[in-house]
Design a protein around this motif. Structure first.
Motif, PDB file in Angstrom:
ATOM      1  N   GLY A 339      63.492  97.376 -36.560  1.00  0.00           N
ATOM      2  CA  GLY A 339      63.179  96.073 -35.974  1.00  0.00           C
ATOM      3  C   GLY A 339      62.358  96.219 -34.702  1.00  0.00           C
ATOM      4  O   GLY A 339      61.410  95.471 -34.461  1.00  0.00           O
ATOM      5  N   SER A 340      62.758  97.213 -33.862  1.00  0.00           N
ATOM      6  CA  SER A 340      62.013  97.426 -32.618  1.00  0.00           C
ATOM      7  C   SER A 340      60.588  97.856 -32.911  1.00  0.00           C
ATOM      8  O   SER A 340      59.630  97.422 -32.258  1.00  0.00           O
ATOM      9  N   SER A 342      58.849  97.164 -35.596  1.00  0.00           N
ATOM     10  CA  SER A 342      58.132  95.997 -36.124  1.00  0.00           C
ATOM     11  C   SER A 342      57.688  95.100 -34.967  1.00  0.00           C
ATOM     12  O   SER A 342      56.565  94.565 -34.955  1.00  0.00           O
ATOM     13  N   SER A 343      58.600  94.931 -33.978  1.00  0.00           N
ATOM     14  CA  SER A 343      58.259  94.106 -32.820  1.00  0.00           C
ATOM     15  C   SER A 343      57.107  94.722 -32.038  1.00  0.00           C
ATOM     16  O   SER A 343      56.187  94.032 -31.572  1.00  0.00           O
ATOM     17  N   GLU A 346      53.891  94.120 -33.998  1.00  0.00           N
ATOM     18  CA  GLU A 346      53.446  92.721 -33.913  1.00  0.00           C
ATOM     19  C   GLU A 346      52.843  92.424 -32.534  1.00  0.00           C
ATOM     20  O   GLU A 346      51.775  91.799 -32.418  1.00  0.00           O
ATOM     21  N   LYS A 347      53.504  92.892 -31.481  1.00  0.00           N
ATOM     22  CA  LYS A 347      52.998  92.641 -30.139  1.00  0.00           C
ATOM     23  C   LYS A 347      51.686  93.379 -29.899  1.00  0.00           C
ATOM     24  O   LYS A 347      50.797  92.921 -29.170  1.00  0.00           O
ATOM     25  N   ARG A 399      51.891  89.846 -22.215  1.00  0.00           N
ATOM     26  CA  ARG A 399      52.057  90.507 -23.512  1.00  0.00           C
ATOM     27  C   ARG A 399      52.084  92.032 -23.360  1.00  0.00           C
ATOM     28  O   ARG A 399      52.781  92.730 -24.101  1.00  0.00           O
ATOM     29  N   GLU A 402      55.566  92.801 -22.297  1.00  0.00           N
ATOM     30  CA  GLU A 402      56.475  92.719 -23.453  1.00  0.00           C
ATOM     31  C   GLU A 402      56.290  93.904 -24.383  1.00  0.00           C
ATOM     32  O   GLU A 402      57.257  94.449 -24.937  1.00  0.00           O
ATOM     33  N   ALA A 406      59.072  96.558 -25.470  1.00  0.00           N
ATOM     34  CA  ALA A 406      59.374  96.801 -26.884  1.00  0.00           C
ATOM     35  C   ALA A 406      59.264  98.278 -27.215  1.00  0.00           C
ATOM     36  O   ALA A 406      60.060  98.830 -27.991  1.00  0.00           O
ATOM     37  N   GLN A 409      62.327  99.952 -25.918  1.00  0.00           N
ATOM     38  CA  GLN A 409      63.458  99.683 -26.826  1.00  0.00           C
ATOM     39  C   GLN A 409      63.334 100.528 -28.089  1.00  0.00           C
ATOM     40  O   GLN A 409      64.332 101.045 -28.617  1.00  0.00           O
TER      41      GLN A 409
END
Length: 621
Positions: A339-340, A342-343, A346-347, A399, A402, A406, A409
């Motif tokens: 999930g991290s 993927s985030s 995406e970012k 961004r 972020e 991410a 993480q």
């Protein structure tokens, strides 16, 4: 579908007169005192299926059962009872039960006899009554089956020592008998030699008298010569008789001396045989004790290996449980890492798009500045583009922040996944190691058992050879001593020694057979009853008591006429769990002092309430 519990209650209340009547209380106390259950003995018996502990009483017992841990033990309290003898402790040490103790104590209400069964390991047990006895059965599946009965082995060794002592005593008697016969023979030789010396002296005196008579004959006159010649002849006859007696006595002395020497040789030979027999008996006893020590050591080693195996299996089970939990955590961590990531992706895509838009705005601003004049429309368009550029620049910074978070993480999640994978690998390695240890423990236990069987087999062969040698020696002794009636004692001693060897050989062969053919005992069937006691309560208030029995469904019951201040209710077709076999005591007074629940000889559930005085009862369901 769940059954609604059926509730069976027995209400008991004291009568008004009983509460204030001293005579009634005194009569109840006297009745209670006369109803003491005298516990006379405790017996521990090993049977094929398990160990049986029997507590002998003088009346039908009321008892409670408690199971405690640290250490593991079972307590059976027999209510209103006393020991008629001394407290007793029996060592069992069969691999399941360590020891059993019988003792007595008192509380503020009654005297109680307690039986304590100490366990080396958990085992199925059953407590029931048989007449006036309390019988405790402990399943023997985990007993040290090949070890045999330790008490029997000790008894066998004691009997062997006693037989050896008896043999030594008989051999001492035999030595004393030989010595007595030898002394008597020596006395007869001495007597015969004394008689021989006297006869020789008489012969010498007679020969001197003969010489004197010859001289007298030569000097005698013709008229005296005939009478002197007659005397001379008589003296010659007497000398001849004395010589014959002397020869006979000399022959008798020689015969007695020969017999004496023969008897002495027999005694010396018997001493040698006695020493050899005692030596063989002592060697056989030493071998038996050595075999027992080796067997005990082998059993102790096998027991230790079994304990190590059980501990390793428990550790493997615990590690497998922890491994399952760790694998779950690993799966969740991997999912979080995905999930991290993927985030992050995406970012990253959003940031790349924003940067592209920013570059395009910069190109548009530069172009507009180069071509625009001083008109208001161009200025407005340029201001709008600069505003959009500034907003996009601020958005890019947010961004970018972020995206950095991410990525942090994602790296943290990857680190967690790596740690969990390391933990899983460590657990897998430990489980593999423990499984190897379990396999090694099993192999060691099998090797120890094989070595013990091989040692017992070798002992059997040695005992067979020794028994054969003893049999041959016995036959040789029988042929040698067939003509001697007074050596029967020696033959009996040899036969007793041979019989002891044969018994020992048979015992070792039986033990070898048990060691080879030992197997797990059959599983005992446990009866199942659909209606079961779920709970028992004793409630007391305002001089009244209520006994509440919770069942799966309504059942059949009957009340019996109580004696000695007791009320009795019997339930038919109802199963009583072990945890429900107990005694409840009243805490707030009331008609009932305590109630005991147990299973009687017919398998029925029996409730016995001891009353504080006369009472009435009401039963409803």
């Amino acid at each position: 579908m769940r059954w609604k519990l059926a509730v069976l209650t027995m209400g008991l209340g004291l009568s008004a007169n009983a509460a204030f009547a001293p005579n009634a209380v005194a009569q109840s106390q006297r009745a209670q005192k006369t109803a003491i259950n005298a516990i006379s003995a405790m017996q521990v018996v090993e049977e094929d299926a398990g160990t049986v502990v029997r507590i002998k009483g003088s009346a039908v017992p009321t008892f409670s059962v408690y199971k405690l841990t640290s250490p593991l033990r079972l307590l059976i309290d027999v209510s209103n009872s006393e020991l008629s003898g001394e407290p007793q402790t029996d060592k069992v040490n069969n691999g399941v039960i360590s020891q059993v103790a019988l003792l007595e104590f008192s509380d503020s209400v009654q005297s109680i006899t307690r039986v304590i069964v100490g366990f080396d390991q958990a085992a199925h047990y059953d407590v029931r009554t048989e007449g006036n006895d309390v019988v405790v059965f402990v399943d023997g599946a985990a007993r040290q089956r090949s070890s045999g009965n330790v008490a029997a082995v000790q008894k066998e060794l004691q009997e062997s020592r006693a037989r050896l002592d008896a043999t030594r005593a008989r051999l001492g008697e035999l030595e004393s008998s030989y010595q007595s016969r030898l002394t008597d023979s020596q006395q007869r030789v001495q007597t015969a030699e004394g008689d021989l010396d006297r006869t020789r002296k008489q012969l010498a005196d007679a020969e001197r008298d003969l010489v004197a008579m010859r001289k007298g004959l030569d000097a005698a006159s013709a008229s005296e010569r005939g009478e002197a010649q007659s005397g001379l002849n008589r003296q010659r006859d007497a000398i001849r008789d004395l010589k014959a007696d002397l020869a006979s006595q000399a022959k008798s002395v020689d015969s007695l001396r020969t017999k004496n020497e023969t008897l002495r040789a027999e005694r010396d030979a018997e001493r040698v045989r006695v020493a050899e027999l005692a030596k063989k008996a002592e060697a056989a006893l030493a071998r038996a004790e050595t075999t027992q020590r080796e067997r005990d050591q082998a059993l102790a080693l096998a027991s230790l290996k079994e304990k190590e195996q059980r501990a390793a299996q428990a550790r493997v089970k615990e590690l497998e449980q922890r491994l399952g939990s760790t694998q779950g955590n690993l799966a969740r961590a991997e999912q979080a890492a995905r999930g991290s990531q993927s985030s992050v992706d995406e970012k990253s895509r959003e940031l790349a798009g924003a940067q592209k838009r920013q570059a395009e705005l910069e190109r548009q601003i530069k172009a507009l500045r180069a071509t625009s004049g001083s008109d208001a429309k161009s200025k407005t368009a340029l201001a709008s583009l600069e505003t959009e550029r500034d907003q996009l620049s601020s958005s890019l910074k947010v961004r970018q922040t972020e995206l950095d978070e991410a990525r942090i993480q994602a790296r943290t999640a990857d680190s967690s996944v790596a740690k969990l994978k390391s933990v899983v690998q460590s657990k897998d390695a430990e489980i593999a190691r423990l499984e190897r240890e379990i396999q090694g423990a099993r192999s060691d236990a099998k090797s120890a058992n094989d070595a013990r069987i091989a040692a017992l087999t070798a002992a059997v062969e040695k005992e067979k050879k020794r028994a054969s040698a003893l049999e041959e020696a016995r036959r040789a002794d029988e042929r040698q001593l067939a003509a001697q009636a007074d050596v029967r004692v020696q033959q009996d001693a040899r036969e007793a020694g041979l019989k002891a060897q044969e018994q020992r050989l048979a015992s070792i062969e039986q033990e070898l057979a048990r060691a080879r053919n030992s197997g797990a005992p059959a599983v005992r069937a446990v009866p199942v009853n659909n209606n079961e006691v779920r709970g028992i309560r004793l409630e007391s208030a305002d001089g009244r008591s209520r006994i509440v029995v919770e069942l799966d469904r309504p059942g059949t019951f009957e009340t019996l006429a109580g004696a000695d201040g007791r009320a009795v209710m019997v339930l038919d077709g109802v199963n009583l769990p072990k945890s429900m076999e107990r005694t409840l005591s009243a805490t707030d007074g009331g008609a009932v002092r305590f109630v005991s629940t147990f299973r009687d000889d017919q398998g029925r559930v029996r409730l016995e309430a001891e009353l504080g005085g006369s009472a009435t009862e009401v039963v409803r369901q």
